[in-house]
Structure formats: structure tokens, C-alpha cells
Design a protein around this motif. Sequence first.
Motif, PDB file in Angstrom:
ATOM      1  N   PRO A   1       1.325 -15.358 -40.190  1.00 59.82           N
ATOM      2  CA  PRO A   1      -0.047 -16.266 -40.151  1.00 59.82           C
ATOM      3  C   PRO A   1      -0.916 -15.248 -39.128  1.00 59.82           C
ATOM      4  O   PRO A   1      -0.522 -14.837 -38.066  1.00 59.82           O
ATOM      5  CB  PRO A   1       0.418 -17.173 -39.591  1.00 59.82           C
ATOM      6  CG  PRO A   1       1.754 -17.226 -39.002  1.00 59.82           C
ATOM      7  CD  PRO A   1       2.425 -16.282 -39.880  1.00 59.82           C
TER       8      PRO A   1
ATOM      9  N   THR B   1      -6.172 -16.236 -43.287  1.00 55.46           N
ATOM     10  CA  THR B   1      -5.494 -16.898 -42.387  1.00 55.46           C
ATOM     11  C   THR B   1      -3.883 -16.276 -42.391  1.00 55.46           C
ATOM     12  O   THR B   1      -2.931 -16.787 -41.484  1.00 55.46           O
ATOM     13  CB  THR B   1      -5.218 -18.557 -42.987  1.00 55.46           C
ATOM     14  OG1 THR B   1      -4.690 -18.299 -44.374  1.00 55.46           O
ATOM     15  CG2 THR B   1      -6.395 -19.094 -42.777  1.00 55.46           C
ATOM     16  N   THR B   2      -3.754 -15.505 -43.293  1.00 51.01           N
ATOM     17  CA  THR B   2      -2.655 -14.592 -43.050  1.00 51.01           C
ATOM     18  C   THR B   2      -2.873 -13.044 -43.266  1.00 51.01           C
ATOM     19  O   THR B   2      -4.078 -12.759 -43.782  1.00 51.01           O
ATOM     20  CB  THR B   2      -1.508 -14.901 -44.315  1.00 51.01           C
ATOM     21  OG1 THR B   2      -2.267 -14.537 -45.678  1.00 51.01           O
ATOM     22  CG2 THR B   2      -1.009 -16.171 -44.392  1.00 51.01           C
TER      23      THR B   2
ATOM     24  N   LYS C   1      -3.165 -20.773 -31.703  1.00 51.18           N
ATOM     25  CA  LYS C   1      -3.755 -20.270 -32.965  1.00 51.18           C
ATOM     26  C   LYS C   1      -2.773 -19.888 -34.069  1.00 51.18           C
ATOM     27  O   LYS C   1      -3.306 -19.450 -35.117  1.00 51.18           O
ATOM     28  CB  LYS C   1      -4.786 -19.592 -32.806  1.00 51.18           C
ATOM     29  CG  LYS C   1      -6.121 -20.046 -31.629  1.00 51.18           C
ATOM     30  CD  LYS C   1      -7.268 -19.199 -31.894  1.00 51.18           C
ATOM     31  CE  LYS C   1      -8.445 -19.661 -30.948  1.00 51.18           C
ATOM     32  NZ  LYS C   1      -9.731 -18.861 -31.191  1.00 51.18           N
ATOM     33  N   ASN C   2      -1.631 -19.967 -33.714  1.00 52.68           N
ATOM     34  CA  ASN C   2      -0.581 -19.475 -34.714  1.00 52.68           C
ATOM     35  C   ASN C   2      -0.664 -17.965 -35.213  1.00 52.68           C
ATOM     36  O   ASN C   2      -0.508 -17.608 -36.353  1.00 52.68           O
ATOM     37  CB  ASN C   2      -0.065 -20.395 -35.954  1.00 52.68           C
ATOM     38  CG  ASN C   2       0.937 -20.244 -36.579  1.00 52.68           C
ATOM     39  OD1 ASN C   2       2.121 -19.867 -35.920  1.00 52.68           O
ATOM     40  ND2 ASN C   2       1.032 -20.444 -37.948  1.00 52.68           N
ATOM     41  N   ASP C   3      -1.146 -17.145 -34.311  1.00 55.95           N
ATOM     42  CA  ASP C   3      -1.502 -15.758 -34.618  1.00 55.95           C
ATOM     43  C   ASP C   3      -0.349 -14.799 -34.477  1.00 55.95           C
ATOM     44  O   ASP C   3      -0.160 -14.073 -33.565  1.00 55.95           O
ATOM     45  CB  ASP C   3      -2.908 -15.470 -33.717  1.00 55.95           C
ATOM     46  CG  ASP C   3      -3.403 -14.254 -33.916  1.00 55.95           C
ATOM     47  OD1 ASP C   3      -3.058 -13.577 -35.049  1.00 55.95           O
ATOM     48  OD2 ASP C   3      -3.736 -13.331 -32.978  1.00 55.95           O
ATOM     49  N   VAL C   4       0.642 -15.021 -35.268  1.00 59.06           N
ATOM     50  CA  VAL C   4       1.726 -14.132 -35.147  1.00 59.06           C
ATOM     51  C   VAL C   4       1.308 -12.882 -35.546  1.00 59.06           C
ATOM     52  O   VAL C   4       1.932 -11.795 -34.965  1.00 59.06           O
ATOM     53  CB  VAL C   4       2.832 -14.712 -36.372  1.00 59.06           C
ATOM     54  CG1 VAL C   4       4.150 -13.708 -36.270  1.00 59.06           C
ATOM     55  CG2 VAL C   4       3.200 -16.014 -36.036  1.00 59.06           C
TER      56      VAL C   4
ATOM     57  N   LEU D   1      -1.130 -16.797 -29.985  1.00 61.20           N
ATOM     58  CA  LEU D   1       0.090 -16.871 -30.658  1.00 61.20           C
ATOM     59  C   LEU D   1       0.421 -18.603 -30.515  1.00 61.20           C
ATOM     60  O   LEU D   1       0.731 -19.056 -31.523  1.00 61.20           O
ATOM     61  CB  LEU D   1       1.247 -16.287 -30.147  1.00 61.20           C
ATOM     62  CG  LEU D   1       2.560 -16.784 -30.583  1.00 61.20           C
ATOM     63  CD1 LEU D   1       2.842 -16.142 -31.879  1.00 61.20           C
ATOM     64  CD2 LEU D   1       3.623 -15.777 -29.790  1.00 61.20           C
ATOM     65  N   PHE D   2       0.371 -18.938 -29.526  1.00 58.19           N
ATOM     66  CA  PHE D   2       0.854 -20.477 -29.112  1.00 58.19           C
ATOM     67  C   PHE D   2      -0.052 -21.497 -29.653  1.00 58.19           C
ATOM     68  O   PHE D   2       0.219 -22.568 -30.302  1.00 58.19           O
ATOM     69  CB  PHE D   2       1.069 -20.808 -27.690  1.00 58.19           C
ATOM     70  CG  PHE D   2       2.458 -19.950 -27.391  1.00 58.19           C
ATOM     71  CD1 PHE D   2       3.581 -20.184 -27.769  1.00 58.19           C
ATOM     72  CD2 PHE D   2       2.206 -19.061 -26.337  1.00 58.19           C
ATOM     73  CE1 PHE D   2       4.688 -19.521 -27.468  1.00 58.19           C
ATOM     74  CE2 PHE D   2       3.526 -18.185 -25.976  1.00 58.19           C
ATOM     75  CZ  PHE D   2       4.837 -18.596 -26.541  1.00 58.19           C
TER      76      PHE D   2
END
Length: 254
Positions: free
Chosen positions: A207, A197-198, A147-150, A144-145
Motif C-alpha cells: 500500500p 493507493t498501491t 498513512k499506511n505507506d508501506v 507508515l503509521f
Amino acid sequence: MSVSTTKIFFPAFLKTLGILFLYIFIGLFIDSVYVVDNYQDLQWLANLIMVIIFGITLFKVNKRIREQMVYAVLIAIAGEYAFSLGMGMYTYRLENIPHYIPMGHALVYAGVLYFTKTSYVKNNTKLLEKIFTSIIILYSSYFLFFKNDVFGFVLAILTLLILMKKPRERMFYLTMFLAVVYLEIIGTSYECWWWPTTAWNNLSFLPSANPPSGISFFYFGLDLGCLYFYKKRHKIAWKRMKNVRKIRLNTFKS
């Protein structure tokens, strides 16, 4: 794969998940972009090896797991075509569904099941649940922090929230989560498949990393499907097993 009676972690791991992880590492390497770029496209060989390994495994496991593995293959075929080709949730190297993939899902199912049935796991369930849960939280938080893996984080949290109310199934699903983490990291590192990417390559507010950290959330449908079909085919035996479980639980409480 076989049920290990050892009460030590590493022998229990090596005879179940260890064998599975070795299959994954070698099998996916054969279908990797590296092999294609330096030798030739050997997906046909990966398919052939999987057929052999799957056949041997079917022969060695007991009747119940053999039947569930067949269900797993059928469910995986439907799921792969729906999620990959239909929804574009992820894409394989050749933009197809490799033949080894559905059988691979069944092997993951069997490997995880056999590991959770080992004497070591049965004797250390609570400890392993805490360790595996901690690993999952750290892993999904890292994605999450950094790789922006929400998308993956949301799925991981949903998984843990659901498992809070599923004590009997918790060990299996936590192990499945980590097995899928290994599978996805190896597969995407070899570029056998990739994730957009999403989420679904369409939901911009979710994302995603490649792979999403909590994607094993969708693998749980495989287990639920296998149990559903097995229970439908063996209603009397399943009811008997539930009654025995209730008796044991009542005896323990007494």
C-alpha cells in the motif's frame, strides 16, 4: 544557482535549494487544479516559464554541470514515459507528461549538487548527515503509521541501507531525498499528479501514500545515469580526477 562560499546555513540554503524550492512552489502552482478551476488551464505557461528558467540556469552553471543537466533531461524523458505512461506508477493531471517535468528534474539535480558543494555543507557534513537521516526516518515512519505507506517506507529504508556503504555520496543523496520530499508534497497537494493507493496500482501487498515517502529512491537513477554518460564522454579527465582523489586520500591518511 551558484556555489556559496558562506559558512552559515541559511545563505548557503537560500542561494541553492531556496531558489529551487521557490521555482517548484510557483511553477507547480501555475499547473495546479486550483488555477484550472478558478482561471484556466495554464500548463502551457508553466512549460514556457520552465524553458526560460532552465535556459538561464544552463547559461550560469559551469560546463560540467551544464552537460550533466542535459543528460538529466534526456534520462528524465525516458524515465517519465516508462514509469508514468508505461507502468502507471503515477499519473499527471492531464494524463500526459508535461514538458516542464524533465527540465524540472535537471534543476533539482543541479540545485542539490550546488547545495552539497557549499562551504557550509563541506564543513558540517557529518552533522547534516545525522540531521537529514533523522528527518527521513521520522518522515517515513509518520507516513507508515498514519498513512499506511508501506511502499514508501520500504524504499526509504532501502535508501538508508545503501547509503551506509556510500560515505562519499551520502550527503548528496540525503539532500536529494529531502528535495524530492518537498517536490512531491507540493506537486500532489496542488494535484499536478497523483500516486495510486498501491505500488504501481497493482501490488496490493505494498500500500502506498500519495506521495510515497521514499520515492526519491528512483531519482537516484537520474544521478547515476548522468555520471555514467559524463564518464563515458570524458574518460581521461575522469581518470585523472580519480587519481587526484586517491593521492589526497593517501596524503590525509599519512
